[in-house]
Design a protein around this motif. Sequence first.
Motif, mmCIF file in Angstrom:
data_model
loop_
_atom_site.group_PDB
_atom_site.id
_atom_site.type_symbol
_atom_site.label_atom_id
_atom_site.label_comp_id
_atom_site.label_asym_id
_atom_site.label_seq_id
_atom_site.Cartn_x
_atom_site.Cartn_y
_atom_site.Cartn_z
ATOM 1 N N GLY A 8 -6.376 5.405 1.377
ATOM 2 C CA GLY A 8 -7.391 6.172 0.651
ATOM 3 C C GLY A 8 -8.762 5.623 1.032
ATOM 4 O O GLY A 8 -8.904 4.421 1.316
ATOM 5 N N ALA A 9 -9.748 6.512 1.054
ATOM 6 C CA ALA A 9 -11.112 6.079 1.391
ATOM 7 C C ALA A 9 -12.102 6.821 0.508
ATOM 8 O O ALA A 9 -13.203 7.167 0.918
ATOM 9 N N GLY A 10 -11.680 7.087 -0.751
ATOM 10 C CA GLY A 10 -12.541 7.789 -1.704
ATOM 11 C C GLY A 10 -13.344 6.801 -2.542
ATOM 12 O O GLY A 10 -13.551 5.645 -2.140
ATOM 13 N N GLY A 11 -13.766 7.279 -3.738
ATOM 14 C CA GLY A 11 -14.638 6.476 -4.599
ATOM 15 C C GLY A 11 -14.002 5.145 -4.994
ATOM 16 O O GLY A 11 -14.642 4.083 -4.888
ATOM 17 N N VAL A 12 -12.751 5.180 -5.437
ATOM 18 C CA VAL A 12 -12.087 3.967 -5.925
ATOM 19 C C VAL A 12 -11.831 3.006 -4.761
ATOM 20 O O VAL A 12 -12.103 1.805 -4.841
ATOM 21 N N ARG A 35 -6.611 10.071 5.163
ATOM 22 C CA ARG A 35 -6.426 11.343 5.855
ATOM 23 C C ARG A 35 -7.610 11.625 6.782
ATOM 24 O O ARG A 35 -7.455 12.090 7.883
ATOM 25 N N LYS A 39 -14.174 8.838 7.025
ATOM 26 C CA LYS A 39 -14.495 8.160 5.753
ATOM 27 C C LYS A 39 -14.120 6.680 5.830
ATOM 28 O O LYS A 39 -14.808 5.830 5.278
ATOM 29 N N LEU A 59 -4.243 8.427 8.627
ATOM 30 C CA LEU A 59 -2.895 8.430 8.049
ATOM 31 C C LEU A 59 -2.738 9.584 7.084
ATOM 32 O O LEU A 59 -3.600 9.795 6.227
ATOM 33 N N ALA A 61 -0.484 10.124 4.185
ATOM 34 C CA ALA A 61 0.488 9.359 3.399
ATOM 35 C C ALA A 61 1.512 10.245 2.695
ATOM 36 O O ALA A 61 2.381 9.744 1.977
ATOM 37 N N LEU A 82 -4.616 3.644 -2.943
ATOM 38 C CA LEU A 82 -5.790 4.157 -3.659
ATOM 39 C C LEU A 82 -6.082 5.587 -3.198
ATOM 40 O O LEU A 82 -7.223 6.038 -3.194
ATOM 41 N N ALA A 106 -2.514 4.863 -10.508
ATOM 42 C CA ALA A 106 -2.223 6.074 -11.285
ATOM 43 C C ALA A 106 -0.766 6.462 -11.073
ATOM 44 O O ALA A 106 -0.248 6.309 -9.963
ATOM 45 N N GLY A 140 -5.708 -0.108 -12.481
ATOM 46 C CA GLY A 140 -7.099 0.368 -12.505
ATOM 47 C C GLY A 140 -7.704 -0.095 -13.820
ATOM 48 O O GLY A 140 -7.399 -1.186 -14.284
ATOM 49 N N PRO A 143 -4.988 3.596 -16.709
ATOM 50 C CA PRO A 143 -4.224 2.373 -16.957
ATOM 51 C C PRO A 143 -4.737 1.197 -16.135
ATOM 52 O O PRO A 143 -5.345 1.374 -15.080
HETATM 53 P P1 NDP Z 1 -10.960 10.506 -4.217
HETATM 54 O O1 NDP Z 1 -10.576 11.934 -4.220
HETATM 55 O O2 NDP Z 1 -12.395 10.100 -4.180
HETATM 56 O O3 NDP Z 1 -10.230 9.734 -3.011
HETATM 57 C C1 NDP Z 1 -8.904 9.947 -2.674
HETATM 58 C C2 NDP Z 1 -8.722 9.468 -1.249
HETATM 59 O O4 NDP Z 1 -7.343 9.614 -0.903
HETATM 60 C C3 NDP Z 1 -9.524 10.268 -0.246
HETATM 61 O O5 NDP Z 1 -10.044 9.392 0.720
HETATM 62 C C4 NDP Z 1 -8.466 11.197 0.354
HETATM 63 O O6 NDP Z 1 -8.705 11.593 1.675
HETATM 64 C C5 NDP Z 1 -7.268 10.287 0.342
HETATM 65 N N1 NDP Z 1 -6.036 11.051 0.448
HETATM 66 C C6 NDP Z 1 -5.656 12.142 -0.257
HETATM 67 N N2 NDP Z 1 -4.470 12.588 0.165
HETATM 68 C C7 NDP Z 1 -4.092 11.758 1.161
HETATM 69 C C8 NDP Z 1 -2.963 11.714 2.007
HETATM 70 N N3 NDP Z 1 -1.989 12.607 1.928
HETATM 71 N N4 NDP Z 1 -2.882 10.721 2.924
HETATM 72 C C9 NDP Z 1 -3.877 9.804 3.041
HETATM 73 N N5 NDP Z 1 -4.973 9.811 2.271
HETATM 74 C C10 NDP Z 1 -5.077 10.773 1.341
HETATM 75 O O7 NDP Z 1 -10.240 9.866 -5.516
HETATM 76 P P2 NDP Z 1 -10.681 8.559 -6.332
HETATM 77 O O8 NDP Z 1 -11.063 7.491 -5.393
HETATM 78 O O9 NDP Z 1 -11.596 8.970 -7.407
HETATM 79 O O10 NDP Z 1 -9.280 8.186 -7.030
HETATM 80 C C11 NDP Z 1 -8.294 7.449 -6.324
HETATM 81 C C12 NDP Z 1 -7.106 7.173 -7.253
HETATM 82 O O11 NDP Z 1 -7.543 6.408 -8.378
HETATM 83 C C13 NDP Z 1 -6.457 8.428 -7.833
HETATM 84 O O12 NDP Z 1 -5.060 8.247 -7.809
HETATM 85 C C14 NDP Z 1 -6.939 8.466 -9.264
HETATM 86 O O13 NDP Z 1 -6.010 9.108 -10.118
HETATM 87 C C15 NDP Z 1 -6.998 6.978 -9.559
HETATM 88 N N6 NDP Z 1 -7.881 6.635 -10.689
HETATM 89 C C16 NDP Z 1 -7.417 5.718 -11.595
HETATM 90 C C17 NDP Z 1 -8.199 5.337 -12.658
HETATM 91 C C18 NDP Z 1 -7.739 4.253 -13.575
HETATM 92 O O14 NDP Z 1 -8.534 3.758 -14.388
HETATM 93 N N7 NDP Z 1 -6.492 3.796 -13.520
HETATM 94 C C19 NDP Z 1 -9.520 5.933 -12.909
HETATM 95 C C20 NDP Z 1 -9.969 6.808 -11.837
HETATM 96 C C21 NDP Z 1 -9.144 7.166 -10.791
HETATM 97 P P3 NDP Z 1 -9.665 12.869 1.999
HETATM 98 O O15 NDP Z 1 -11.026 12.320 1.881
HETATM 99 O O16 NDP Z 1 -9.304 13.248 3.377
HETATM 100 O O17 NDP Z 1 -9.353 13.923 0.972
#
Ligand code: NDP
Length: 399
Positions: A8-12, A35, A39, A59, A61, A82, A106, A140, A143
């Motif tokens: 994962g390469a999103g916010g978290v 993906r 990013k 990747l 996943a 993540l 999560a 996180g 939870p």
């Molecule tokens: P984002 O949408 O910002 O990031 C998700 C990342 O996962 C993106 O980089 C995305 O790639 C990548 N991704 C999605 N599908 C795939 C795949 N099939 N293979 C590889 N990479 C993939 O989400 P957040 O960062 O906000 O959240 C991440 C996780 O944290 C989530 O599971 C969320 O539920 C959890 N969370 C937990 C909290 C807690 O307190 N426990 C609070 C907030 C979030 P792409 O950019 O290409 O879409």
Amino acid sequence: MGKALIIGAGGVASVAIHKCCQNPDVFEEICIASRTLEKCEAIKNKLSGGRTKIQTAQLDADYTDEVVELIKSFKPDIVMNLALPYQDLTIMDACLAAGVDYLDTANYEPPDIAKFEYKWQWAYREKFAQAGLTALLGSGFDPGVTGVFCAYAQKHYFDEIHSIDIVDANAGDHGYPFATNFNPEINIREITANGRYFENGSWVETPPLAVKKVYDLPEIGPKNIYLMYHEELESLAINIKGVKKIRFWMTFSDNYLNHLRVLENVGMTSIEPIEFEGRQIIPLQFLKAILPDPASLGPRTKGKTNIGCIIQGIKDGKPRTYYVYNVCDHQECYAEVGSQAISYTTGVPAMIGAMLMLKGLWKKPGVFNVEEFDPDPFMEALNKCGLPWQESFMPTLLD
Ligand code: NDP
């Protein structure tokens, strides 16, 4: 000390990676795999040059084989998932196949039904135990830290815990009419689901956001809080022995709820596929595509979050109340790691969970929720790594 594969390469993920790089003795090498390779590269470019060596990989996943192949070539000591909840099981399968520990933030959700249950992941207990591997679920904030807070209260302050109210407040303002603070699809699925809480051994269901109270939160002030179901209720109801009642509350502004109601009424939050100009689309996924990217909220968000647990029970035969919480400032988070507090409060505990696993402090064969480990090293790390907590023994109660 070790190597982490971060999926994962999103916010978290971005916050967790910043925090891994702040602890290079533990995280000597990381591979950021997601993906969208760009990013991963963008995060690497920001953080390269420190003591933690960073590499990236493209990747998907959703495919266990791809994850296994990457694990075999990078040879990590831990996989930090993540990405999204949809990938939990494929990544757990890959960890089993390649023999490596697993962590996520999560619980698994099937893409076609909004169901928040640990049953799919708890079904892996035997397999991880037999393989001598650890899977840490939900590291996180909620939870995550909320479970650690409960375990800490149980260990140090209570003989019996009778009730837990988890209150998650976000008083941040990003200036947009409507945006979600983390992945919009995951966020809206959660909020539009029925509320549910645990009382006297059974679950009580309520319509979505039907139960509302006002609570005066330290450093934030009075806020409307709404009863919701949240996944840690399921594990805490089992792991906090003797607990009679557990509820989860979250703040929402009237403006946020008005927008959500309209979007729901017109069908935009549905996860049922519809036919649009000759192709199938899922309205909620389309909505995600047009809403602001949560990662873009960082520079705009001002204000604080306050997430904590209000706990009641008995110590030495006398009633006791206890409130433990963290206050986090959106702008301070942005100044430190370039993300707002919602990503920060999730990314930091993800790094801490992985750090404790790599140090061998949180390591035993099987699949576990955070409250099943010793809370003390986690609580200590929260204070050191940017999420200091405060406690009070005379909190205002919710009832
Ligand atoms: P984002 O949408 O910002 O990031 C998700 C990342 O996962 C993106 O980089 C995305 O790639 C990548 N991704 C999605 N599908 C795939 C795949 N099939 N293979 C590889 N990479 C993939 O989400 P957040 O960062 O906000 O959240 C991440 C996780 O944290 C989530 O599971 C969320 O539920 C959890 N969370 C937990 C909290 C807690 O307190 N426990 C609070 C907030 C979030 P792409 O950019 O290409 O879409």
